[in-house]
Write a protein that holds these residues in place. Structure first.
Motif, mmCIF file in Angstrom:
data_model
loop_
_atom_site.group_PDB
_atom_site.id
_atom_site.type_symbol
_atom_site.label_atom_id
_atom_site.label_comp_id
_atom_site.label_asym_id
_atom_site.label_seq_id
_atom_site.Cartn_x
_atom_site.Cartn_y
_atom_site.Cartn_z
ATOM 1 N N ASP A 1 -52.561 28.061 1.948
ATOM 2 C CA ASP A 1 -52.063 26.939 0.987
ATOM 3 C C ASP A 1 -51.492 26.763 0.334
ATOM 4 O O ASP A 1 -50.449 25.926 0.663
ATOM 5 N N PHE A 2 -50.747 28.139 0.122
ATOM 6 C CA PHE A 2 -49.512 28.584 -0.420
ATOM 7 C C PHE A 2 -48.352 28.564 0.793
ATOM 8 O O PHE A 2 -47.448 27.671 0.802
ATOM 9 N N LEU A 3 -49.015 29.391 2.296
ATOM 10 C CA LEU A 3 -47.726 29.530 2.807
ATOM 11 C C LEU A 3 -47.720 27.857 4.062
ATOM 12 O O LEU A 3 -46.899 27.748 4.254
ATOM 13 N N ALA A 4 -49.017 26.738 3.410
ATOM 14 C CA ALA A 4 -48.524 25.426 4.296
ATOM 15 C C ALA A 4 -47.556 24.402 3.493
ATOM 16 O O ALA A 4 -47.368 24.337 3.933
ATOM 17 N N GLU A 5 -47.928 25.017 2.877
ATOM 18 C CA GLU A 5 -46.298 24.476 1.376
ATOM 19 C C GLU A 5 -44.716 25.045 1.651
ATOM 20 O O GLU A 5 -43.895 24.268 2.101
ATOM 21 N N VAL A 6 -44.779 26.798 1.540
ATOM 22 C CA VAL A 6 -43.678 26.865 1.987
ATOM 23 C C VAL A 6 -43.354 27.629 3.086
ATOM 24 O O VAL A 6 -41.958 27.469 3.405
ATOM 25 N N ALA A 7 -43.744 27.657 4.718
ATOM 26 C CA ALA A 7 -43.317 28.151 5.657
ATOM 27 C C ALA A 7 -43.064 26.828 6.363
ATOM 28 O O ALA A 7 -41.405 27.367 7.143
ATOM 29 N N PRO A 8 -43.152 25.807 6.452
ATOM 30 C CA PRO A 8 -41.964 24.290 6.490
ATOM 31 C C PRO A 8 -40.940 24.169 6.145
ATOM 32 O O PRO A 8 -39.744 24.204 6.758
ATOM 33 N N LYS B 1 -37.133 25.557 8.082
ATOM 34 C CA LYS B 1 -36.257 24.298 8.126
ATOM 35 C C LYS B 1 -35.126 25.284 8.017
ATOM 36 O O LYS B 1 -33.493 24.510 8.369
ATOM 37 N N LEU B 2 -35.208 26.457 6.664
ATOM 38 C CA LEU B 2 -33.737 26.595 5.906
ATOM 39 C C LEU B 2 -32.904 27.890 7.334
ATOM 40 O O LEU B 2 -31.871 28.618 6.410
ATOM 41 N N GLY B 3 -33.853 28.384 8.255
ATOM 42 C CA GLY B 3 -34.039 29.282 8.977
ATOM 43 C C GLY B 3 -34.529 30.810 8.282
ATOM 44 O O GLY B 3 -33.031 31.075 8.716
ATOM 45 N N VAL B 4 -35.116 31.146 7.401
ATOM 46 C CA VAL B 4 -35.681 31.564 6.597
ATOM 47 C C VAL B 4 -36.594 32.953 6.729
ATOM 48 O O VAL B 4 -37.762 31.726 7.093
ATOM 49 N N ARG B 5 -36.934 34.019 7.169
ATOM 50 C CA ARG B 5 -38.188 34.317 7.306
ATOM 51 C C ARG B 5 -39.039 34.998 6.107
ATOM 52 O O ARG B 5 -38.282 36.061 5.363
ATOM 53 N N ILE B 6 -40.081 34.128 5.672
ATOM 54 C CA ILE B 6 -40.784 34.971 5.025
ATOM 55 C C ILE B 6 -41.962 35.392 5.726
ATOM 56 O O ILE B 6 -42.121 35.652 6.616
ATOM 57 N N CYS B 7 -41.938 37.115 4.853
ATOM 58 C CA CYS B 7 -43.182 38.344 5.236
ATOM 59 C C CYS B 7 -43.807 39.399 4.165
ATOM 60 O O CYS B 7 -43.338 38.982 3.038
ATOM 61 N N CYS B 8 -45.215 38.489 4.860
ATOM 62 C CA CYS B 8 -46.178 39.542 3.173
ATOM 63 C C CYS B 8 -46.264 40.551 3.781
ATOM 64 O O CYS B 8 -46.607 41.260 4.828
ATOM 65 N N HIS B 9 -46.499 41.318 2.425
ATOM 66 C CA HIS B 9 -46.588 43.363 2.218
ATOM 67 C C HIS B 9 -47.905 42.968 2.089
ATOM 68 O O HIS B 9 -48.774 41.869 1.973
ATOM 69 N N PRO B 10 -48.592 43.980 2.694
ATOM 70 C CA PRO B 10 -49.920 44.363 2.917
ATOM 71 C C PRO B 10 -50.804 44.908 1.696
ATOM 72 O O PRO B 10 -49.248 45.138 0.794
ATOM 73 N N HIS C 1 -45.027 26.282 -10.622
ATOM 74 C CA HIS C 1 -44.287 28.009 -9.502
ATOM 75 C C HIS C 1 -44.634 27.829 -8.306
ATOM 76 O O HIS C 1 -43.713 28.506 -8.080
ATOM 77 N N ILE C 2 -45.113 26.577 -7.411
ATOM 78 C CA ILE C 2 -44.619 26.535 -5.910
ATOM 79 C C ILE C 2 -43.372 25.472 -5.899
ATOM 80 O O ILE C 2 -42.673 26.536 -5.061
ATOM 81 N N ALA C 3 -43.404 24.898 -6.055
ATOM 82 C CA ALA C 3 -41.776 24.410 -6.210
ATOM 83 C C ALA C 3 -40.769 25.160 -6.639
ATOM 84 O O ALA C 3 -39.538 24.542 -6.972
ATOM 85 N N ALA C 4 -41.093 25.626 -8.236
ATOM 86 C CA ALA C 4 -39.926 26.902 -8.229
ATOM 87 C C ALA C 4 -39.751 27.716 -7.212
ATOM 88 O O ALA C 4 -38.980 28.073 -7.029
ATOM 89 N N TRP C 5 -41.209 28.537 -6.610
ATOM 90 C CA TRP C 5 -40.795 29.427 -5.556
ATOM 91 C C TRP C 5 -40.143 28.461 -4.479
ATOM 92 O O TRP C 5 -38.810 29.662 -3.723
ATOM 93 N N LYS C 6 -40.259 26.932 -3.772
ATOM 94 C CA LYS C 6 -39.727 27.000 -2.732
ATOM 95 C C LYS C 6 -37.521 26.418 -3.105
ATOM 96 O O LYS C 6 -37.091 27.031 -2.191
ATOM 97 N N GLU C 7 -37.703 26.065 -4.662
ATOM 98 C CA GLU C 7 -36.312 25.899 -5.040
ATOM 99 C C GLU C 7 -35.322 27.656 -4.945
ATOM 100 O O GLU C 7 -34.787 26.940 -4.783
ATOM 101 N N SER C 8 -36.250 28.283 -4.995
ATOM 102 C CA SER C 8 -34.919 30.330 -5.333
ATOM 103 C C SER C 8 -35.492 30.507 -3.599
ATOM 104 O O SER C 8 -34.073 30.627 -3.282
#
Length: 406
Positions: free
Chosen positions: A220-227, A231-240, A87-94
């Motif tokens: 752990d999730f962010l350590a996978e997806v944040a880099p 690299k992509l120039g995308v800003r990801i942001c966690c909702h409270p 699912h993390i791999a799919a999230w990164k591909e999305s």
């Protein structure tokens, strides 16, 4: 602030034409029909961009899909069980596919089981308007007597437990079914629809997951997806968390400034930041929202501006969705802090100096009461909120207002 509007897709009863007439500048949307854990394909993304770009008569809308809300994080990822790595791999591909389509901001959340929780989706106010509400006694009645969660009564004060027993006894079967349906409604338009058995199964799996463990899974999730986002120039942001206090015995890891600070320090990558929702965080009286904007503003990538009225002073009490300039959040002070951050970014030469904002939620008023759109997302109620927020923004930025935002 860039003024945006949440749209749930072609089935949304608030149309692209409505958004255009509201004068918004961009659209916030998601592919709710795609099952969680599945890749968002370039074709599906392009189709959503296409429909956002057209009015009902085929004329260009002048609008674009600018913010994703939300790219869902699966329960497997949150629990680190089952297919969580796939699912993390799919999230990164999305994320990659969204970047290639030109979308640069992706909101997500890490709330276990339910994306948000209310006990009433159409609470009638004295004015005749309706809004969403969390009633702690109703919730206790659900938790103790409908869900029958082991140890549920220990999660509430004794007086709430007693009131919940009386209230449950006075409900007929239809009222009990309605309450259960409201609590498990989750995110409007989501692919999943939880039954009580589904909720019980998830709760059983979370029984062994502490707040510290869940926070570790988020890191752990962010350590996978944040880099990759960087690299992509995308800003990801966690909702409270919504509401920002424990429910159903589940851990909460995004309810306070300290929670956000811990996660940002653990994965200190600028692309990984915050969806600052004044409504969600405002249901805790100890959250200083203008102060959070001043102190954490460097990493705020997306804003939800709404207000709630806490009906009781105790932690974890009842609240309802108030008008945007009502409730417990000083919206003038909040917008002043946001404008100050935007000026700071502009002076620093940042490309993201205009932070996207949407008028989150709204009370159903006037024709909203007949339209019956997604709970919390009426056309006129949100337009009223947007107009009020625009008024504050215009006033604070006017040269006649000396020292605004300084």
């Amino acid at each position: 602030m860039r003024q945006t509007w949440r749209w749930f897709g072609p089935k949304d009863l608030v149309s692209v034409d409505d958004m255009r007439q509201a004068g918004v500048e961009g659209v916030v949307s998601a592919l709710h029909h795609v099952p969680t854990g599945t890749v968002w394909s370039p074709e599906e993304i392009a189709e959503r961009q296409r429909v956002v770009g057209l009015m009902a008569d085929g004329a260009p809308s002048g609008l674009a899909w600018e913010v994703v809300e939300s790219l869902p994080v699966s329960e497997d990822i949150k629990k680190q069980k089952g297919d969580w790595k796939a699912h993390i791999a799919a999230w990164k591909e999305s994320l990659t596919n969204l970047s290639r389509a030109g979308i640069e901001i992706v909101c997500y959340n890490f709330m276990p089981v339910l994306d948000w929780t209310r006990t009433d989706l159409a609470y009638r106010l004295p004015s005749g308007a309706t809004c969403m509400r969390f009633d702690v006694v109703d919730f206790a009645a659900f938790d103790i007597h409908i869900l029958k969660r082991p140890g549920a009564a220990e999660s509430f004060p004794a007086d709430v437990v007693e009131d919940a027993a009386r209230r449950f006894a006075g409900m007929d079967d239809d009222c009990r079914r309605q309450l259960a349906g409201n609590v498990v409604f989750g995110l409007p338009g989501a692919a999943e629809s939880f039954t009580l058995e589904d909720v019980r199964a998830h709760l059983a799996e979370y029984a062994a997951i502490s707040e510290e463990s869940l926070r570790g899974h988020l890191v752990d999730f962010l350590a996978e997806v944040a880099p990759l986002a960087e690299k992509l120039g995308v800003r990801i942001c966690c909702h409270p968390d919504d509401p920002p206090f424990p429910l159903l015995g589940l851990p909460r890891v995004m309810s306070t400034e300290a929670h956000y600070r811990h996660v940002m320090d653990a994965v200190d990558i600028a692309a990984s930041g915050i969806t600052l929702c004044t409504g969600s965080l405002g249901a805790r009286l100890d959250n200083d929202l203008p102060g959070m904007m001043r102190r954490l503003g460097d990493r705020v990538h997306f804003l939800h501006l709404r207000n709630v009225l806490c009906e009781t002073p105790q932690f974890g009490g009842s609240f309802h969705e108030a008008g945007h300039l009502e409730g417990g959040t000083d919206m003038v002070a909040m917008i002043d802090a946001i404008l100050a951050e935007e000026r700071r970014r502009k002076a620093a030469g940042r490309a993201d100096c205009n932070i996207p904002m949407r008028p989150d939620h709204g009370q159903d008023i006037l024709d909203d009461l007949k339209r019956q759109a997604q709970p919390g997302y009426p056309a006129i109620g949100r337009l009223k909120g947007l107009a009020e927020l625009r008024g504050i923004m215009t006033a604070l930025e006017h040269p006649a207002v000396r020292g605004a935002g300084q």
